[in-house]
Scaffold this motif. Structure first.
Motif, PDB file in Angstrom:
ATOM      1  N   PRO A  15    -125.411  55.029  31.371  1.00 52.34           N
ATOM      2  CA  PRO A  15    -124.574  54.132  30.555  1.00 52.34           C
ATOM      3  C   PRO A  15    -124.459  54.595  29.102  1.00 52.34           C
ATOM      4  O   PRO A  15    -124.083  53.815  28.237  1.00 52.34           O
ATOM      5  CB  PRO A  15    -125.318  52.799  30.650  1.00 52.34           C
ATOM      6  N   PHE A  16    -124.801  55.854  28.855  1.00 51.87           N
ATOM      7  CA  PHE A  16    -124.729  56.414  27.504  1.00 51.87           C
ATOM      8  C   PHE A  16    -124.158  57.824  27.618  1.00 51.87           C
ATOM      9  O   PHE A  16    -124.134  58.422  28.700  1.00 51.87           O
ATOM     10  CB  PHE A  16    -126.106  56.453  26.847  1.00 51.87           C
ATOM     11  N   THR A  17    -123.695  58.348  26.500  1.00 57.38           N
ATOM     12  CA  THR A  17    -123.139  59.696  26.468  1.00 57.38           C
ATOM     13  C   THR A  17    -124.052  60.621  25.684  1.00 57.38           C
ATOM     14  O   THR A  17    -124.977  60.162  24.978  1.00 57.38           O
ATOM     15  CB  THR A  17    -121.745  59.700  25.812  1.00 57.38           C
ATOM     16  N   LEU A  18    -123.798  61.907  25.777  1.00 54.14           N
ATOM     17  CA  LEU A  18    -124.597  62.872  25.030  1.00 54.14           C
ATOM     18  C   LEU A  18    -124.442  62.656  23.530  1.00 54.14           C
ATOM     19  O   LEU A  18    -125.415  62.783  22.776  1.00 54.14           O
ATOM     20  CB  LEU A  18    -124.178  64.303  25.402  1.00 54.14           C
ATOM     21  N   SER A  19    -123.258  62.316  23.086  1.00 49.02           N
ATOM     22  CA  SER A  19    -123.047  62.084  21.653  1.00 49.02           C
ATOM     23  C   SER A  19    -123.828  60.869  21.172  1.00 49.02           C
ATOM     24  O   SER A  19    -124.336  60.857  20.045  1.00 49.02           O
ATOM     25  CB  SER A  19    -121.561  61.912  21.354  1.00 49.02           C
ATOM     26  N   GLN A  20    -123.951  59.846  22.006  1.00 47.63           N
ATOM     27  CA  GLN A  20    -124.743  58.675  21.624  1.00 47.63           C
ATOM     28  C   GLN A  20    -126.228  59.035  21.515  1.00 47.63           C
ATOM     29  O   GLN A  20    -126.927  58.529  20.632  1.00 47.63           O
ATOM     30  CB  GLN A  20    -124.535  57.554  22.643  1.00 47.63           C
ATOM     31  N   ILE A  21    -126.692  59.897  22.415  1.00 49.53           N
ATOM     32  CA  ILE A  21    -128.078  60.348  22.332  1.00 49.53           C
ATOM     33  C   ILE A  21    -128.288  61.135  21.041  1.00 49.53           C
ATOM     34  O   ILE A  21    -129.270  60.934  20.327  1.00 49.53           O
ATOM     35  CB  ILE A  21    -128.438  61.223  23.548  1.00 49.53           C
ATOM     36  N   LYS A  22    -127.346  62.008  20.739  1.00 42.43           N
ATOM     37  CA  LYS A  22    -127.469  62.846  19.552  1.00 42.43           C
ATOM     38  C   LYS A  22    -127.479  62.015  18.280  1.00 42.43           C
ATOM     39  O   LYS A  22    -128.216  62.327  17.321  1.00 42.43           O
ATOM     40  CB  LYS A  22    -126.323  63.864  19.508  1.00 42.43           C
ATOM     41  N   LYS A  23    -126.688  60.947  18.229  1.00 46.32           N
ATOM     42  CA  LYS A  23    -126.640  60.105  17.038  1.00 46.32           C
ATOM     43  C   LYS A  23    -127.963  59.412  16.767  1.00 46.32           C
ATOM     44  O   LYS A  23    -128.250  59.025  15.627  1.00 46.32           O
ATOM     45  CB  LYS A  23    -125.521  59.071  17.183  1.00 46.32           C
TER      46      LYS A  23
END
Length: 386
Positions: free
Chosen positions: A31-39
């Motif tokens: 339910p999350f994206t790689l960009s959300q993890i990176k942020k």
């Protein structure tokens, strides 16, 4: 592990803790994206420092030099031969652990995580890996493909599990305690050179594949020159060892270099095996595989004090698969930052390594999909019933 994502196992695990560790991680689309993890990661964690990176190289080389100096200048002065026989294995273990740390730094160079300069990363990685008889560019490219295809049954590069229908006929004869001891002994001593030379445990190709073959199926035409350079680096070190053996004797070279190298190779196989082999981890065929799901199909482990000696490649491997150009000295902070985002998708197992190795060798023989249900089609889990 799990929703809490705790980095340390409780001191006295009970049955509930064990079952929680072995609980399957989610295999549905995150339910999350790689960009959300990176942020969620502080920006400075992605900054590479030449001085700081070289400080780890210098520290490891200083330790290795110290152990070498002690072994060559004091072991022959020990009052009893028995003490000498005991001292050499201790040297092999200590030196092998330090050299494994240097191997990890070379591995980081292959990911362009050492500095902002690709040429410098390749130069440092080439020197360090060649010194440990690893063809730098050859492994850099195959390992990069592993990172691009983690968890894929068709395209991953190493420790690719087999389906039950594809396992070897002799597997059932090794699925017992003596068989597991034999398998682990062969894997930890010969597994690394067999993988490099003959692609043992690697992805199947339609013809012979070797990390030393510039014209093999692992590499593209534009990579072949660098494979020749990798081979030249390894051959030059072999040439130097040959001259050392002629001067000092083969036994001296085996004691000074061969013993620690055996420890290094064993740790490389063990670390990689335990990072990607766990009863809770899914694997995917082409109908289900996605890069992010595959990257999350790995597990962080706890090697105690060796976590630091191995530059935390052991307990921050999930973050490494998500952001492989991040330097190791920021990986712990990054892991702490991403755990709340990953939740149940983050897997940590603090089981003592010797117990985890035996358990995985026993439980993870092949993979199969769950019976029934379109939701689990294309998702494969480890099993051991033969």
């Amino acid at each position: 592990m799990g929703a809490g994502g705790q980095m340390a196992a409780p001191p006295t695990p009970n049955k509930s803790d064990q079952s929680d560790r072995l609980k399957r991680v989610p295999h549905t689309k995150p339910p999350f994206t790689l960009s959300q993890i990176k942020k969620a990661i502080p920006p400075h964690c992605f900054q590479r420092s030449v001085h700081r990176s070289f400080s780890y190289v210098a520290y490891d080389l200083a330790l290795a030099s110290l152990f070498l100096y002690i072994a060559t200048n004091y072991f022959h002065h020990l009052p009893h031969q028995l003490l000498s026989y005991m001292a050499w294995p201790i040297y092999w273990i200590f030196q092998g652990c330090v050299l494994t740390g240097l191997w990890v730094i070379a591995h980081e160079c292959g990911h362009h995580a050492f500095s902002d300069y690709q040429w410098l990363d390749d130069l440092v990685g080439f020197i360090l890996h060649s010194g440990l008889l690893v063809p730098y560019f050859s492994w850099k490219y195959s390992h990069g493909r592993h990172h691009s295809n983690t968890g894929s049954l068709e395209r991953d590069e190493v420790f690719v599990p087999k389906k039950k229908s594809s396992i070897s006929w002799y597997s059932k004869y090794l699925n017992n305690p003596p068989g597991r001891v034999f398998t682990l002994a062969i894997t930890l001593t010969l597994g690394w050179p067999l993988y490099l030379a003959f692609n043992v445990s690697g992805r199947p190709y339609d013809r012979f594949a070797s990390h030393y073959d510039p014209h093999g199926p692992i590499y593209s035409d534009r990579q072949r020159l660098q494979i020749y350079i990798s081979d030249a680096g390894v051959l030059s070190v072999f040439y130097g060892l040959y001259h050392l053996a002629m001067t000092k004797g083969l036994a001296w070279v085996l004691c000074i270099y061969g013993g620690p190298l055996l420890v290094v190779n064993g740790f490389l196989v063990l670390i990689t095996f335990l990072q990607h082999t766990h009863p809770s981890l899914p694997h995917y065929d082409s109908s289900e595989w996605e890069w992010l799901k595959g990257a999350l199909s790995t597990v962080d482990r706890d090697y105690g004090i060796l976590n630091k000696i191995f530059h935390n490649i052991t307990d921050t491997h999930v973050a490494h698969h998500l952001f492989s150009t991040m330097p190791h000295y920021h990986a712990m902070e990054a892991t702490k930052a991403i755990k709340p985002i990953l939740g149940d998708y983050y897997q940590f197992d603090g089981t003592p390594i010797y117990k985890a190795t035996w358990r995985e060798a026993k439980e993870c023989i092949y993979v199969e999909s769950d019976e029934g249900g379109a939701q689990s089609k294309g998702v494969f889990w480890y099993a051991n019933k033969l």
